[in-house]
Write an enzyme that holds these catalytic residues in place. Sequence first.
Site, short mmCIF file in Angstrom:
data_model
loop_
_atom_site.label_atom_id
_atom_site.label_comp_id
_atom_site.label_asym_id
_atom_site.label_seq_id
_atom_site.Cartn_x
_atom_site.Cartn_y
_atom_site.Cartn_z
N HIS A 484 0.84 -1.21 0.00
CA HIS A 484 0.00 0.00 0.00
C HIS A 484 0.87 1.25 0.00
O HIS A 484 0.65 2.18 -0.79
CB HIS A 484 -0.91 -0.01 1.23
CG HIS A 484 -1.85 1.15 1.31
ND1 HIS A 484 -3.18 1.07 0.94
CD2 HIS A 484 -1.66 2.44 1.71
CE1 HIS A 484 -3.76 2.24 1.12
NE2 HIS A 484 -2.85 3.09 1.59
N GLU A 485 1.87 1.28 0.89
CA GLU A 485 2.71 2.48 1.00
C GLU A 485 3.61 2.63 -0.22
O GLU A 485 3.87 3.75 -0.68
CB GLU A 485 3.53 2.43 2.28
CG GLU A 485 2.72 2.31 3.56
CD GLU A 485 1.63 3.38 3.70
OE1 GLU A 485 1.80 4.48 3.15
OE2 GLU A 485 0.61 3.10 4.36
N HIS A 488 1.94 4.43 -3.02
CA HIS A 488 1.86 5.89 -2.90
C HIS A 488 3.00 6.59 -3.62
O HIS A 488 2.90 7.79 -3.90
CB HIS A 488 1.85 6.29 -1.43
CG HIS A 488 0.51 6.18 -0.78
ND1 HIS A 488 -0.64 6.72 -1.34
CD2 HIS A 488 0.11 5.62 0.39
CE1 HIS A 488 -1.66 6.49 -0.55
NE2 HIS A 488 -1.24 5.82 0.50
N GLU A 507 -5.52 7.52 -1.81
CA GLU A 507 -5.82 6.34 -1.00
C GLU A 507 -6.61 5.28 -1.75
O GLU A 507 -6.44 4.08 -1.51
CB GLU A 507 -6.57 6.75 0.27
CG GLU A 507 -5.78 7.70 1.18
CD GLU A 507 -4.46 7.10 1.66
OE1 GLU A 507 -4.23 5.89 1.46
OE2 GLU A 507 -3.66 7.84 2.23
#
Length: 827
Positions: A484-485, A488, A507
């Site tokens: 997930h990170e 980004h 997000e």
Amino acid sequence: MEAKLDPAKDDLPLMANTCHMLVKHYVLDLDVDFKSQVIEGTIVLFFEPGSKCKKVDSDVEGTCLSQSDEKCKIRASEPCHIPVTNVSVHSSKTGCNDFAVCAKGEKDTSDKNGNHSNGEQASGISSSKNCCDIENHGSEDFLLVLDCCDLSVLKVEEVDVAAVPGIEKFTRSAKLTGASAEPRNRRNQIVRELVTLPADQWREQLYYYTQCSQAPGCGELLFSTGTWSLEIRKAEIQAPSDFPHAIRIWYKTKPEGKSVTWTTDQSSRPCVYTMGSPLNNRALFPCQEPPVAMSTWQSTIRTASCFVVLMSGENSAEPAQLQEDLLSWYYYVTMPMPASTFAIAVGCWTEVKQESYTDDVQTNDEFSSLFSRTDLRLMDGNCGHLEYPCRFQNPAASSQVVIPHRVFAPSCLRDRCAEILLQLIPRCLSAAHATLGTHPFSRLDVLIVPSNFSSLGMASPHIIFLSQSILTGGSHLCGTRLCHEIAHAWFGLAIGARDWTEEWISEGFATYLEDVFWAVAQQLPHEEAKEQRELKTLLRWRRLRDEVQNSDKELQILRPNKENTGEVSESGTCIIKHGLNAEKIFMQVHYLKGYFLLQSLARSIGEATYFEFLRKFVQKFHGQLILSQDFLYMLLEDIPEQKGYGLSVENIIQTWLDTSGIPKPLLEESQTWDQCPLVKQVNDEVTKWIQENQRARKNSKRKRSQDEATFQKLLPDQLVLLLESLLEEKTLSLKTLRCLEKTYHLHEQDAEVRHRWCELVVKHKYTSGYAEVEKFLREDQAMGVYLYGELMVNEDAKQQELAYKCFAAAQKQMDVSSAKVIAEMLF
């Protein structure tokens, strides 16, 4: 300007007048002092005139020309009224080092408005007649407004960049005659040339930024501090183009400032780090917070030799020894990004290393083949962003599957990080590259932050903060959160939202991509990956459904400004709707509705076509800010057959982004997820547990018969669904709860599973599990906020006592938003 804000509302003001002047580069030179819990030093800001401004005659006020009159809601210039109390305006002394500060080791004694409480205040101007008085002067002095909060600003001065040896090269191309040859105009011309150097001269540019930042001051500037802003002016300067383009600010943070938190790590050593506060970085350094203020930066940080400084920077900094117990760390960034993305962490971190390491990284053939035929072809195109040394135009960078990376943690977590986290990073980075192509950033640091961190992870340029909660219960939660990170880096950093209220752009994409990256990282067969995604989809659906039922409708809208999204005032100021709402910080609606929108589009288009489009989108928009319609218009233009399905930008925005509640297409689709094989397996197990509970309630003393249930081994996400399903049962016996705990070793599972187990413990007053609840609230603060509410709702004395006890122990180091939400539950 601040008079227009309603303090009773939870909106966050962005005060910087970016349409007048735009920061292009920051140079920070700071000391970190743990005794006083203060960061102090200087910041030098290099500007260029804002895009809407033009210079006019010196006796006429500088005018802002709006690109779209319909978007201008506030007058460009407003009188600056400075009351005698609460705000001071300083006329600082000349000379770089001639100022007063609190001695190191002493607490900051400045007042609440950032005004320094020493004798130099006598030099301040206490009457508004000297500042921006239209009636007296017929025109206004230009007022530079920066975002600033909880800072003690000591001094502001213009920097004499013309004093730097060799700097005259930046004025040779410009013909400076008459008034334009004045020292002021010469200095501004130097800065204009410096900030616009070609990307291939970035090393020279950084060198001269450093030299200019160390140049002497050439005149004091008047300033005032308010609740949200720092306002600076120079007498008789009316046009932004005439205002100093390089200024130095002497300042110090306050221990209570909300941009950083001073705490101790898991090894009880002091540390300080940026927590991702709603205020972002305005309580760390004066800056322009609106995303449009895309800037580069460089930082020199000095602190005691026992500390390690990590921050957003392209280089892996090596400390320089200044004194016996003092080190200096230097980082820089050449890719322009919003100041809000800047992150720093100073602590006694230990680098986690392996004795021997081999890259056991495989590539998913399906994704790599798509990448090779799409992205390599697009590399020949020109980038659409501001000029900088772009990795997307560098063949060597584009083919780099795994970028250099390091892991840091408190010493007590080193072994756990080596066992789990260090093994996962190359696999997840490789999966991301196979899916989206070129890594936007050249390196990555990963830090396990203290237990008071309010989320599971936070991504910033070149650095990711992760909660210690991801280190328990195997690799699943760690892997998915890391993915997930990492996502980004593309969506949220390399491609950012032009309007902060459109959080779903960051997000929603990261949530959607974490499943894709994790499946590739695990090398799952197609069918198995599909089943796991369907299971995750059902879990997210349940979470979204519950959140929509239990939250304010206004907070469920992904584009709260609707048709006004992306608009700012004529000066560049704007309001972030609900930006200070403590409850909103813990909501996941922008993650989940964004995820479901992207999943719906992928299903309509087909996964292969969809990912080919995503790579085109990344190639076109990296290094830029976007609005929702930029993504949607390109999607429908690139894949025009979607218009045949009744899809249009207007109906997507209306259905998914501008409306509260559950989108109608999602309601229709949600009926299908129960048919997933992994979900069916959980449903079968739930039935067994209900039957087991019924037998336990009959208190039968018969020996266990051969036909009694045998429970299957479940995946972590299946365990989450199982426990959520059992939470819907009215009662579970103590025997059933003990059997559950023993069967699945629940105290050893990841934090997502243990969170559901704690909910079951609280609901059924299972006192044997209270120790697990207390441990969760202390060690998993990123996930435990709403458990406090569960402890209070039962009106059970023991549970309430437990809630009060845990809050009292954690409150002092808890982040402000968490503490506020929990306090409302408890008191």
